[in-house]
Design a protein around this motif. Structure first.
Motif, mmCIF file in Angstrom:
data_model
loop_
_atom_site.group_PDB
_atom_site.id
_atom_site.type_symbol
_atom_site.label_atom_id
_atom_site.label_comp_id
_atom_site.label_asym_id
_atom_site.label_seq_id
_atom_site.Cartn_x
_atom_site.Cartn_y
_atom_site.Cartn_z
ATOM 1 N N SER A 49 14.070 -5.807 -17.533
ATOM 2 C CA SER A 49 12.785 -5.728 -17.492
ATOM 3 C C SER A 49 12.302 -6.116 -15.712
ATOM 4 O O SER A 49 11.642 -7.091 -15.651
ATOM 5 C CB SER A 49 11.825 -6.807 -18.506
ATOM 6 N N GLN A 50 12.973 -5.482 -15.105
ATOM 7 C CA GLN A 50 12.710 -5.923 -13.612
ATOM 8 C C GLN A 50 11.704 -5.243 -12.851
ATOM 9 O O GLN A 50 11.224 -4.111 -13.311
ATOM 10 C CB GLN A 50 14.062 -5.588 -12.833
ATOM 11 N N THR A 193 10.366 -10.417 -8.071
ATOM 12 C CA THR A 193 11.008 -9.297 -7.369
ATOM 13 C C THR A 193 11.842 -9.576 -6.272
ATOM 14 O O THR A 193 12.320 -9.022 -5.346
ATOM 15 C CB THR A 193 9.795 -8.462 -6.508
ATOM 16 N N THR A 194 12.059 -11.155 -6.378
ATOM 17 C CA THR A 194 13.005 -11.643 -5.505
ATOM 18 C C THR A 194 14.056 -12.518 -6.266
ATOM 19 O O THR A 194 13.703 -12.702 -7.252
ATOM 20 C CB THR A 194 12.501 -12.637 -4.317
ATOM 21 N N PRO A 195 15.308 -12.698 -5.702
ATOM 22 C CA PRO A 195 16.148 -13.621 -6.548
ATOM 23 C C PRO A 195 15.708 -14.981 -6.921
ATOM 24 O O PRO A 195 14.574 -15.592 -6.124
ATOM 25 C CB PRO A 195 17.248 -13.915 -5.444
ATOM 26 N N PRO A 196 15.695 -15.584 -8.057
ATOM 27 C CA PRO A 196 16.906 -15.100 -9.120
ATOM 28 C C PRO A 196 16.403 -13.793 -9.977
ATOM 29 O O PRO A 196 16.923 -13.438 -10.910
ATOM 30 C CB PRO A 196 16.941 -16.291 -9.854
ATOM 31 N N ASN A 228 10.483 -5.214 1.001
ATOM 32 C CA ASN A 228 10.048 -4.574 -0.362
ATOM 33 C C ASN A 228 11.422 -4.502 -1.176
ATOM 34 O O ASN A 228 12.011 -3.682 -0.569
ATOM 35 C CB ASN A 228 9.168 -3.244 -0.322
ATOM 36 N N ARG A 229 11.440 -4.985 -2.370
ATOM 37 C CA ARG A 229 12.374 -4.579 -3.243
ATOM 38 C C ARG A 229 12.468 -3.174 -3.848
ATOM 39 O O ARG A 229 11.464 -2.606 -3.922
ATOM 40 C CB ARG A 229 12.746 -5.485 -4.587
#
Length: 242
Positions: A49-50, A193-196, A228-229
């Motif tokens: 669910s990214q 939308t960024t690690p982790p 942007n990812r």
């Protein structure tokens, strides 16, 4: 680690400019780019669910307009090396699902991370909220170039901090002044939308874009670059719209 502890740790990673500024294990290009995030942060590659996503076939639902009650103001802009982030103060509350979420910060991406019906916007802002248990809710706002631009946004971005720098604001700019209508929006379950890339984040993407100065958009892109990812698969998720 217990769920509450994990949530608190996630917020710490997300909201602390100093942590992000010192983090060299991820970026947007080269060996630390998005395709390699999963090497250090497994959820970025294994999660189902990214975010972000391309909103193409939303399902209509009887949803209430978003209840956003921002009363505070922006106190500073910080460039943490990954994004330009606005620090806020005062009472800024999002009410959803019978819970209250407080605005912790908002930050920008050039170009937009989420797409709306295959359209990518030149600038997107993420208003990041957390409830008392550490659950996160993000309100995403799209910006498009328009001569009739939002003057509050232009004032906010009149001076943009360079990498690992901070600018204290003298002018009183309220987060509420940067929002379009909150009546119509898309909702889905996603992730950071960024690690982790932690999942379980409530996402609300407002349908109406905010007009922005093309000059300010260019200035932001010059400072941040393409932060942007890439789009993530929707998988079994359903996007609903109001």
């Amino acid at each position: 680690m217990k769920k509450t502890q994990l949530a608190i740790a996630t917020i710490g990673i997300l909201l602390s400019a100093s942590v992000l500024a010192s983090e060299d294990k991820w970026g947007y290009t080269g060996e630390h780019g998005p395709e390699h995030w999963g090497d250090t942060y497994p959820t970025c590659s294994s999660g189902s669910s990214q975010s972000p996503v391309n909103i193409t076939q939303p399902s209509e639902a009887e949803l209430l307009p978003l209840d956003i009650q921002y009363q505070g103001k922006v106190s500073a802009l910080t460039n943490n090396g990954h994004t330009v982030q606005a620090q806020v103060e005062g009472l800024n509350t999002l009410f959803v699902d019978g819970k209250s979420f407080e605005l912790k910060q908002f930050h920008f991406h050039t170009p937009s991370e989420n797409f709306i019906k295959n359209r990518q916007y030149p600038l997107e802002a993420h208003f990041v909220h957390a409830d008392e248990k550490g659950n996160l809710a993000v309100v995403a706002v799209m910006f498009q170039a328009d001569p009739a631009y939002n003057k509050s946004l232009s004032s906010l971005l009149a001076e943009i901090p360079s990498k690992h720098d901070e600018i204290k604001l003298e002018a009183e700019i309220k987060p509420s002044q940067l929002l379009p209508s909150t009546e119509h929006y898309y909702r889905f379950s996603g992730s950071l939308t960024t690690p982790p890339c932690s999942e379980g984040v409530r996402w609300f993407v407002l349908q109406e874009p905010v007009p922005a100065s093309s000059k300010r958009i260019s200035m932001m892109h010059e400072v941040m670059g393409d932060n942007n990812r890439p789009l993530q698969p929707l998988n079994a998720r359903v996007v609903i719209e109001k």
